[in-house]
Design an enzyme around this catalytic site. Structure first.
Site, mmCIF file in Angstrom:
data_model
loop_
_atom_site.group_PDB
_atom_site.id
_atom_site.type_symbol
_atom_site.label_atom_id
_atom_site.label_comp_id
_atom_site.label_asym_id
_atom_site.label_seq_id
_atom_site.Cartn_x
_atom_site.Cartn_y
_atom_site.Cartn_z
ATOM 1 N N ASN A 1 -14.154 0.390 -6.295
ATOM 2 C CA ASN A 1 -15.346 1.358 -5.863
ATOM 3 C C ASN A 1 -16.013 2.167 -7.137
ATOM 4 O OD1 ASN A 1 -14.124 0.764 -3.313
ATOM 5 N ND2 ASN A 1 -12.914 2.302 -3.339
ATOM 6 N N HIS B 1 -3.391 5.882 4.034
ATOM 7 C CA HIS B 1 -3.991 4.872 3.398
ATOM 8 C C HIS B 1 -3.390 3.500 3.958
ATOM 9 C CE1 HIS B 1 -6.074 1.922 0.356
ATOM 10 N NE2 HIS B 1 -6.968 2.534 0.485
ATOM 11 N N SER C 1 -11.166 -0.975 -0.171
ATOM 12 C CA SER C 1 -9.755 -1.128 0.700
ATOM 13 C C SER C 1 -10.093 -1.347 2.028
ATOM 14 C CB SER C 1 -9.070 0.387 0.481
ATOM 15 O OG SER C 1 -8.554 0.566 -0.692
ATOM 16 N N ASP D 1 0.853 -1.331 0.240
ATOM 17 C CA ASP D 1 0.249 0.008 -0.030
ATOM 18 C C ASP D 1 0.897 1.159 0.111
ATOM 19 O OD1 ASP D 1 -2.287 1.949 0.931
ATOM 20 O OD2 ASP D 1 -3.275 -0.070 0.767
#
Length: 398
Positions: free
Chosen positions: A269, A174, A343, A142
């Site tokens: 998404n 994130h 996520s 990530d």
């Protein structure tokens, strides 16, 4: 670019001009054929360099290279590889993004965060599990990790950056949030527990920069590193809105399974279900060898932004996890944040995978099957939620 304030964030696939991924494999090969091909692929760096190609990266555990070249030169290279009985696929290198979204208002009859634990930990059953993921290595690829976060003092954390010019410290948030959900503390003396596999070993691979984006080269480098370190679970909350299966992740997902690892990735998404758009599973989650995760809200309904299964092999949602209004760790003085997205669902599933790996000893394909089998069935279409809500292993019988 990742902008967490924008509802229903879309992350379109963007090719990088003059950069290509060479996959020395094919989707039709069997595992035994693949192993033989990998041995021949060890010659790849020498072949490329001897013929004047600009080799950017080569990942030996995957048999994948990234090069800078003109497209017509690579056509010639493919032909030469075919004559050596080394089938090669050439695809443009793409850019990927961290995936988050803004939640929609939820009914009151639902799971709720308490002073002791997040609603997600309650929903997946982690709060009652005797397993912590002890002895299991979980790689989260990530935006890096806040290595100074006080909740992780004393934990085994291995970190590495694959982003040029940036160290492994999370300059975005994130990655720290996803690591918190997958591997953070399940209980805190002075706060709310939020981590599923609280006893696992953490491998924080920075494959997305501080702007939330990365490319095939950085992501594949992270996968290769995780396999080198024998991580049993690899979590990737990233993606691009492309319907076609991207060949590098077909190979990477299969190689991971061969080597005892399971890659778990966010479905995407790109849906706006309240407006009649169910979206689709993007790359890399649409690889048939990567587990794709959809997002649920705290009523165990499908999240408005969560992508739906595509027809054809590899485009399905495999399972689901809590993904709306998820509280977890965050870098710096803020320490915690609440955000949404597939996520956020993905590290819930990765954490449960670590618990199941500890409880059963299962790895790779067996672990995949156990995650699907033990999921809580929901009264929702499988094209939206796959096998249902991921579940922690129940307490062992006395």
């Amino acid at each position: 670019m990742f902008t967490p304030e924008v509802p229903f964030l879309r992350s379109s696939a963007t090719p990088i001009p003059g950069r290509y991924v060479l996959v020395f494999d094919s989707a039709e090969q069997t595992e035994s054929t693949s192993i033989g091909l990998r041995a021949r692929a060890e010659e790849v760096p020498q072949i490329l360099e001897s013929e004047g190609y600009s080799l950017t990266e080569y990942f030996p555990r995957l048999g994948i290279a990234v090069v800078s070249s003109a497209a017509e030169q690579l056509d010639e290279f493919q032909a030469r590889c075919a004559s050596r009985r080394m089938p090669t696929r050439v695809v443009p290198e793409m850019v990927y993004h961290a995936l988050s979204a803004v939640p929609t208002p939820q009914p009151t009859d639902s799971f709720e965060d308490t002073d002791q634990a997040t609603w997600g930990l309650q929903a997946v059953g982690a709060v009652n599990s005797e397993y912590t993921g002890a002895g299991i290595k979980v790689a989260v690829l990530d935006t890096g990790f806040d290595l100074a976060h006080p909740d992780f003092t004393g934990r085994t954390v291995v970190s590495k950056s694959f982003v040029e010019g940036e160290d492994a410290q999370d300059g975005h948030g994130h990655g720290t949030h996803c690591i918190g959900t997958a591997c953070g503390p399940r209980t805190l003396a002075d706060g709310r527990g939020y981590g599923v596999a609280s006893g696992s070993d953490i491998y924080a691979g920075k494959v997305l920069g501080s702007d939330g984006s990365g490319s095939d080269a950085t992501i594949l480098a992270g996968i290769d590193w995780a396999l080198e370190n024998e991580c049993q679970v690899i979590s990737m909350s990233l993606g691009a809105d492309v319907q076609q299966v991207h060949p590098p992740y077909v190979t990477a997902g299969r190689r991971a399974l061969e080597l005892g690892s399971l890659i778990i990735a966010a479905a995407g998404n790109n849906a706006q279900r309240s407006q009649g758009n169910p979206g689709f599973v993007g790359a890399p989650a649409n690889s048939p060898y990567v587990m794709a995760v959809g997002a649920l809200d705290n009523t165990l309904s499908i999240a408005d932004f969560s992508a739906r299964t595509l027809p054809g092999r590899g485009g399905q949602v495999d399972t689901s996890g809590p993904g709306v209004a998820i509280y977890s760790s965050w870098p710096g003085a803020e320490k915690y944040n609440t955000i949404s997205g597939t996520s956020m669902a993905t590290p819930h599933v990765a954490g449960i995978a670590a618990l199941l790996a500890e409880a059963t000893g299962f790895r790779a394909r067996e672990l995949w099957a156990e995650l699907v089998q033990e999921a809580k069935r929901l009264e929702l279409f499988s094209v939206d939620v796959g096998s249902g809500l991921t579940q922690a292993p129940p307490p062992a019988e006395a």
